[in-house]
Scaffold this motif. Structure first.
Motif, short mmCIF file in Angstrom:
data_model
loop_
_atom_site.label_atom_id
_atom_site.label_comp_id
_atom_site.label_asym_id
_atom_site.label_seq_id
_atom_site.Cartn_x
_atom_site.Cartn_y
_atom_site.Cartn_z
N SER A 149 0.86 -1.19 0.00
CA SER A 149 0.00 0.00 0.00
C SER A 149 0.89 1.24 0.00
O SER A 149 2.10 1.14 0.19
CB SER A 149 -0.86 0.01 1.26
OG SER A 149 0.00 0.10 2.38
N ASP A 150 0.29 2.40 -0.16
CA ASP A 150 1.04 3.66 -0.11
C ASP A 150 1.84 3.78 1.19
O ASP A 150 3.00 4.15 1.20
CB ASP A 150 0.06 4.84 -0.21
CG ASP A 150 0.06 5.41 -1.61
OD1 ASP A 150 0.61 4.73 -2.50
OD2 ASP A 150 -0.49 6.52 -1.80
N GLU A 151 1.16 3.44 2.27
CA GLU A 151 1.79 3.57 3.59
C GLU A 151 2.95 2.57 3.75
O GLU A 151 4.03 2.93 4.19
CB GLU A 151 0.72 3.34 4.66
CG GLU A 151 1.16 3.71 6.05
CD GLU A 151 0.19 3.20 7.10
OE1 GLU A 151 -0.97 2.90 6.76
OE2 GLU A 151 0.63 3.07 8.26
N ILE A 152 2.68 1.33 3.38
CA ILE A 152 3.71 0.28 3.50
C ILE A 152 4.90 0.56 2.58
O ILE A 152 6.05 0.27 2.93
CB ILE A 152 3.09 -1.12 3.17
CG1 ILE A 152 2.07 -1.52 4.23
CG2 ILE A 152 4.17 -2.19 3.03
CD1 ILE A 152 2.65 -1.86 5.58
N LEU A 207 6.44 3.13 1.95
CA LEU A 207 7.44 4.02 2.58
C LEU A 207 8.29 3.27 3.60
O LEU A 207 9.39 3.70 3.95
CB LEU A 207 6.74 5.20 3.27
CG LEU A 207 5.95 6.12 2.34
CD1 LEU A 207 5.08 7.06 3.15
CD2 LEU A 207 6.90 6.91 1.44
N LYS A 208 7.77 2.16 4.10
CA LYS A 208 8.49 1.38 5.11
C LYS A 208 9.02 0.07 4.51
O LYS A 208 9.18 -0.92 5.21
CB LYS A 208 7.56 1.08 6.30
CG LYS A 208 7.12 2.31 7.05
CD LYS A 208 8.28 2.99 7.76
CE LYS A 208 8.45 2.51 9.17
NZ LYS A 208 9.64 3.14 9.82
#
Lengths: 86, 411
Positions: free
Chosen positions: B92-95, B97-98
């Protein structure tokens, strides 16, 4: 000793800290401190000098033990691949 | 410290362009070594390699993407897609980045370099393709994996010759352990079977003219391979929370430098890397049931590695199953550690030790159980994968079986 043989020994000597005068046909490569990696470079130098291809695989031991082995085998390769170069 | 597990595997190799095909061939003892087909070998003394077969970049990429991709980047992206799909993870977008992308490669875009420099030096061309540099740069594979899969966390390439893949995986492990990222896409890639590279390897006088037979008394050296292996790594909690299939725990990495010789391996450096991998993983020598050896089939490596295993594993060395799968997939340099990590993870997961093929006669200086010619079904509680690079840079990965549904780890 032919000029070719003399030149081969001269090239061998250039890879060793031992003086050329102390190197004879009977001299073992280990005695004149030529290690395996240097030996690969020495074979390359001989190929470049005489424009020949010397079949050599570092994994097959015992083919070149002393100076005579190199002189004899390289001389016959030169003769075979280049004809009469001298 | 967080436990890290392997939940996705993707491969492109001379013995299969998918994980399943690869594993099937290895268990069956099939070889990927053959006459080099990518270019004319008339002027080569060594004419064999373990080439990736039936791989056409244009089948996998759009025209605009394809023109930017050297063969080594193509392998990495295709393997990365399979690893992500295999893991079932959604980026996902959030994942994104990590998530990290860390890829090992020894040589980078060798095909691009060889083809273009030939045009300049030999064919007298006046200009090169504008994508020459973006294709050959060593980080190209990493960059294309990030773009292809939309990954926006830490991303870079790692080079340590034949240990690049293992160092990259070790680095990714530490990024997750330390909490810098939640997920890492990591592995190694190499496409080094080019005319120029082959001439360079020939000159070192360490190549076998016919086949690769590690640890066998009649071995004559290494056979160059190519390919990629990529992994999805994540924390054990993360994997369990989403009910992911877990191949194995990546329990430790041991690294060392020989500081001795640019091409000759050292017993001490190799043994220190093995010991450190075990220490980090909290494993004892008797816990190790399988060693995927570096096993290049040079006279020197195989003897040195055998001595290093005796030194590091002690009495347990006599009982452990060892194999060099390079006998089948060749030596893929910067991808080797990753391809062999894939072998090791699948070995732990399925409980099968793939063989060392072409084994004809024992060498008195190589006295371990090298799993000659036939795979062996056995329980593997933990395993190590060895990578000992030119330049004396070593990396050893330790993997441990994860019991299904266990909160803890060891089976």
């Amino acid at each position: 000793m032919s000029d070719t043989q003399e030149k081969i020994i001269e090239i061998i000597a250039s890879f060793s800290p031992v003086d050329r005068e102390k190197i004879t046909l009977e001299t073992n490569l280990t005695d004149i401190e030529i290690e395996s990696l240097e030996f690969v470079e020495l074979v390359f130098q001989l190929e470049e000098e005489f424009d020949v291809s010397i079949p050599y695989n570092a994994n097959e031991v015992g083919k070149f033990k002393n100076v005579e082995d190199i002189v004899f085998q390289v001389s016959s390769i030169i003769e075979e691949q280049n004809g009469f170069k001298e | 410290m967080r436990q890290v597990v392997i939940t996705g595997i993707g491969v492109v190799t001379s013995v299969g362009n998918t994980k399943d095909e690869f594993w099937h061939c290895l268990v069956e003892g099939e070889s990927g070594v053959g006459n080099i087909e990518q270019f004319d070998t008339e002027k080569l003394n060594i004419k064999v390699g373990a080439e990736v077969k039936n791989f056409h970049g244009s089948d996998h990429f759009s025209k605009s993407q394809y023109s930017l991709l050297d063969r080594f980047s193509q392998f990495a992206v295709v393997a990365a897609r399979e690893a992500v799909s295999d893991s079932g993870v959604t980026i996902s977008d959030e994942i994104s980045l990590k998530t990290a992308v860390i890829i090992g490669t020894g040589a980078g875009g060798q095909n691009t370099q060889d083809d273009n420099y030939r045009k300049i030096y030999s064919e007298g061309t006046r200009r090169l393709h504008p994508f020459t540099i973006p294709r050959l740069m060593i980080n190209s594979a990493v960059s294309h994996v990030t773009m292809d899969l939309g990954i926006r966390g830490p991303a870079y390439a790692i080079a340590s010759a034949c240990a690049s893949g293992s160092h990259a995986i070790g680095q990714a492990l530490n990024l997750i352990r330390s909490g810098v990222t939640e997920i890492a896409l990591t592995g190694g890639t190499e496409a080094c079977i080019t005319f120029g590279t082959m001439k360079g390897w020939e000159a070192l006088r360490v190549m076998a003219p016919d086949t690769c037979n590690p640890f066998s008394a009649d071995r004559r050296g290494m056979v160059l391979g190519e390919g990629a292996a990529m992994f999805v790594l994540e924390s054990l909690e993360n994997a369990q929370a989403r009910g992911a299939k877990i191949y194995a725990e990546l329990a430790g990495v041991g690294m060392s430098a020989d500081a001795s010789n640019i091409v000759e391996p050292s017993v001490d450096g190799a043994a220190r890397a093995i010991n450190e991998a075990l220490r980090e993983a909290g494993l004892e020598p008797e816990d190790i049931d399988y060693v995927n050896a570096h096993g290049t089939a040079t006279k020197l490596n195989d003897i040195t590695e055998t001595m290093a295993l005796h030194k590091s594993l002690g009495e347990s060395a006599k009982k452990v199953s060892v194999s060099s799968t390079k006998s089948m997939h060749g030596h893929a340099l910067g991808a080797a550690g990753a391809i062999e990590c894939a072998v090791t993870a699948l070995a732990v997961f399925y409980g099968i030790v793939p063989p060392t093929i072409n084994f004809t006669e024992p060498d008195k200086e190589c006295d371990l159980d090298y799993t000659p010619n036939t795979a062996r079904k056995t329980k593997i509680r933990a395993a190590i994968s060895n990578s000992f690079a030119f330049g004396g840079l070593n990396a050893v990965l330790a993997l441990r079986k994860v019991k299904k549904g266990s909160k803890n780890n060891i089976n």
